[in-house]
Scaffold this active site. Structure first.
Site, PDB file in Angstrom:
ATOM      1  N   ARG A  67       0.807  -1.228   0.000  1.00 30.26           N
ATOM      2  CA  ARG A  67       0.000   0.000   0.000  1.00 30.26           C
ATOM      3  C   ARG A  67       0.836   1.273   0.000  1.00 30.26           C
ATOM      4  NH1 ARG A  67      -1.408   3.170   3.679  1.00 30.26           N
ATOM      5  NH2 ARG A  67      -1.095   1.660   5.353  1.00 30.26           N
ATOM      6  N   TYR A 121     -16.524   8.725 -19.344  1.00 29.52           N
ATOM      7  CA  TYR A 121     -16.903   7.424 -18.788  1.00 29.52           C
ATOM      8  C   TYR A 121     -17.875   7.643 -17.606  1.00 29.52           C
ATOM      9  CZ  TYR A 121     -16.528   3.268 -15.893  1.00 29.52           C
ATOM     10  OH  TYR A 121     -16.826   2.195 -15.108  1.00 29.52           O
ATOM     11  N   LYS A 218      -8.545  -2.718 -19.166  1.00 27.34           N
ATOM     12  CA  LYS A 218      -8.910  -2.802 -20.595  1.00 27.34           C
ATOM     13  C   LYS A 218      -7.690  -3.240 -21.431  1.00 27.34           C
ATOM     14  CE  LYS A 218     -12.535  -0.871 -18.765  1.00 27.34           C
ATOM     15  NZ  LYS A 218     -13.493  -1.672 -18.054  1.00 27.34           N
TER      16      LYS A 218
HETATM   17  N1  PLP Z   1     -12.084   4.793 -17.913  1.00 23.72           N
HETATM   18  C1  PLP Z   1     -12.744   4.236 -18.933  1.00 23.72           C
HETATM   19  C2  PLP Z   1     -12.701   4.891 -20.287  1.00 23.72           C
HETATM   20  C3  PLP Z   1     -13.448   3.048 -18.734  1.00 23.72           C
HETATM   21  O1  PLP Z   1     -14.102   2.493 -19.778  1.00 23.72           O
HETATM   22  C4  PLP Z   1     -13.471   2.463 -17.436  1.00 23.72           C
HETATM   23  C5  PLP Z   1     -14.221   1.220 -17.168  1.00 23.72           C
HETATM   24  O2  PLP Z   1     -15.025   0.754 -17.939  1.00 23.72           O
HETATM   25  C6  PLP Z   1     -12.791   3.104 -16.408  1.00 23.72           C
HETATM   26  C7  PLP Z   1     -12.078   4.255 -16.681  1.00 23.72           C
HETATM   27  C8  PLP Z   1     -12.794   2.542 -15.012  1.00 23.72           C
HETATM   28  O3  PLP Z   1     -11.901   1.492 -14.921  1.00 23.72           O
HETATM   29  P1  PLP Z   1     -12.027   0.283 -13.849  1.00 23.72           P
HETATM   30  O4  PLP Z   1     -13.288  -0.446 -14.169  1.00 23.72           O
HETATM   31  O5  PLP Z   1     -10.775  -0.489 -14.045  1.00 23.72           O
HETATM   32  O6  PLP Z   1     -12.095   0.936 -12.491  1.00 23.72           O
END
Ligand code: PLP
Length: 406
Positions: A67, A121, A218
């Site tokens: 951490r 997002y 992703k």
């Molecule tokens: N940013 C984008 C463009 C996303 O598509 C996502 C999730 O779908 C996130 C951030 C958030 O990521 P996480 O789900 O790994 O927290």
């Protein structure tokens, strides 16, 4: 041979692009070698996994703890992605939202103001709306996606501008360099969510953005089996992010970091194939009689194609299309055999989802329509399969739904 080995040790240890001071490394080499360090005990080729949560501290330069974001497997990933992004360093997190929330909160305090791009997002929108007011931080979503829209939102107390390009799900672009310059002129810090493009297609830090964040869940992970996030920036900005990160505690364990490091070795190969496949499919779908519209920055018809050519090296593996009126969206997804109706994105396998039912489900219908998100829309995360096979699947699903209504 000895020279090459020395050079590899050097790029691993010193984070330099410079191979023997004469040669600039390219993306595949960075993906494979940067950050990775060989097992000094057994001389294995891959970074060993260091699962300890307890490290000696007497006479040690660093007090290590997962951490504290400073264990070796976290460091290996940070070095690799930082080098791809052209950033000095970074902080690796347990999710994309941990990276976004921590990085954002590390840069603001009570009384400050944040500007956010209109199309973002959904999780970032939810975070901003529920958490920033609790911290006494004001925010504004821009009216549009042009530089003038960001300029119009600037106040004397604006400390941060957050952008995301290409946007989700409409693949709208924002001019990264122009936003970075605008912010610099006003002494404002900039942050970008670079998840959709990946560091292979776009390196915003090189265009002047201060902090680059990714959902590593992703493309960086790329196999739909790791949840992680990362923020890349200068040493100076990383200091502030580290301080907040230790307090918020969104760290990642050594095993997941190690898996992520392994995935990163093929990041460029995967993303190049995804770019190729998405371009092939976008062109085929644009000419398709059962498709109303295709959103993809690599198409000449995309209104910001010129900007895409300027700021991206590849147009990405994400495309969105709108089925013709009368085609049942859900029946179409159910008819697909290879492409899976599935949430999330960026994996080696192709997936589709309906933004109105997933990422933008929480938004009311009128707002969704105003944003241009229709019920006929499908967001396609193109995988690394062979593009003609993917097109054959999309076509057979069209035949199935048409036959069902005949
Ligand atoms: N940013 C984008 C463009 C996303 O598509 C996502 C999730 O779908 C996130 C951030 C958030 O990521 P996480 O789900 O790994 O927290």
């Amino acid at each position: 041979m000895l020279g090459t080995l020395k050079a590899i040790v050097k790029i691993n240890e010193n984070l330099t692009y410079n191979l023997l001071n004469t040669h600039i490394m390219d993306k595949n080499t960075i993906c494979v070698h940067s950050g990775t360090f060989i097992d000094s005990e057994m001389k294995g080729r891959t970074t060993p996994i260091y699962p300890s949560t307890s490290y000696a501290y007497l006479d040690m330069e660093h007090k290590r703890y997962p951490r504290y974001f400073n264990i070796p497997n976290q460091g290996a990933v940070v070095k690799k992605v930082a080098q791809l992004e052209g950033a000095e360093t970074g902080v690796l997190f347990g999710s994309g939202m941990a990276a976004i929330s921590t990085a954002m909160l590390s840069q603001v305090k009570q009384g400050d103001h944040v500007i956010l791009q209109k199309e973002l997002y959904g999780g970032t929108i939810a975070f901003v709306q529920s958490e920033l007011p609790r911290c006494g931080v004001e925010y504004t979503f821009t009216e549009g996606m042009e530089v003038a829209d960001f300029e119009a939102a600037i106040r004397p107390n604006t400390r941060l501008i957050h952008i995301e390009t290409p946007s989700n799900p409409l693949l709208t672009l924002v001019d990264i360099e122009a936003i970075a310059q605008l912010a610099k002129d006003h002494g404002i810090t900039t942050m970008i969510d670079n998840t959709f493009a990946s560091p292979i297609n776009q390196q915003p830090h090189r265009l002047g953005i201060d902090i680059v964040v990714h959902s590593a869940t992703k493309y960086l992970g790329g196999h739909s089996d790791i949840c992680a996030g990362i923020a890349l920036c200068s040493e100076q900005k990383a200091e502030a992010i580290h301080l907040s990160a230790k307090n918020f505690g969104g760290s990642i364990n050594a095993q997941s970091a190690s898996l992520l490091e392994r995935s990163l070795k093929t990041l460029n190969l995967r993303v190049q194939q995804q770019n190729h496949n998405a371009q092939y499919l976008a062109e085929a779908l644009e000419a398709h009689e059962m498709i109303q519209h295709v959103y993809y920055p690599g198409l000449a018809s995309h209104p910001q194609h010129e900007l895409a050519k300027k700021q991206m090296q590849g147009f990405g593996g994400m495309l969105t299309f709108e089925l013709a009126q009368g085609i049942d969206n859900q029946a179409y997804q159910e008819a697909l055999k290879l492409v899976a109706p599935s949430m999330s994105l960026g994996g080696v396998e192709s997936t589709v989802c309906s933004p109105a039912l997933t990422s933008h489900a929480a938004i009311d219908e009128a707002t969704r329509q105003a944003m241009g998100i229709s019920h006929q829309m499908l967001r396609f995360s193109v995988g690394i399969e062979d593009a003609p096979d993917l097109l054959a699947d999309l076509n057979q699903a069209f035949q199935m739904v048409v036959m069902a209504h005949a």
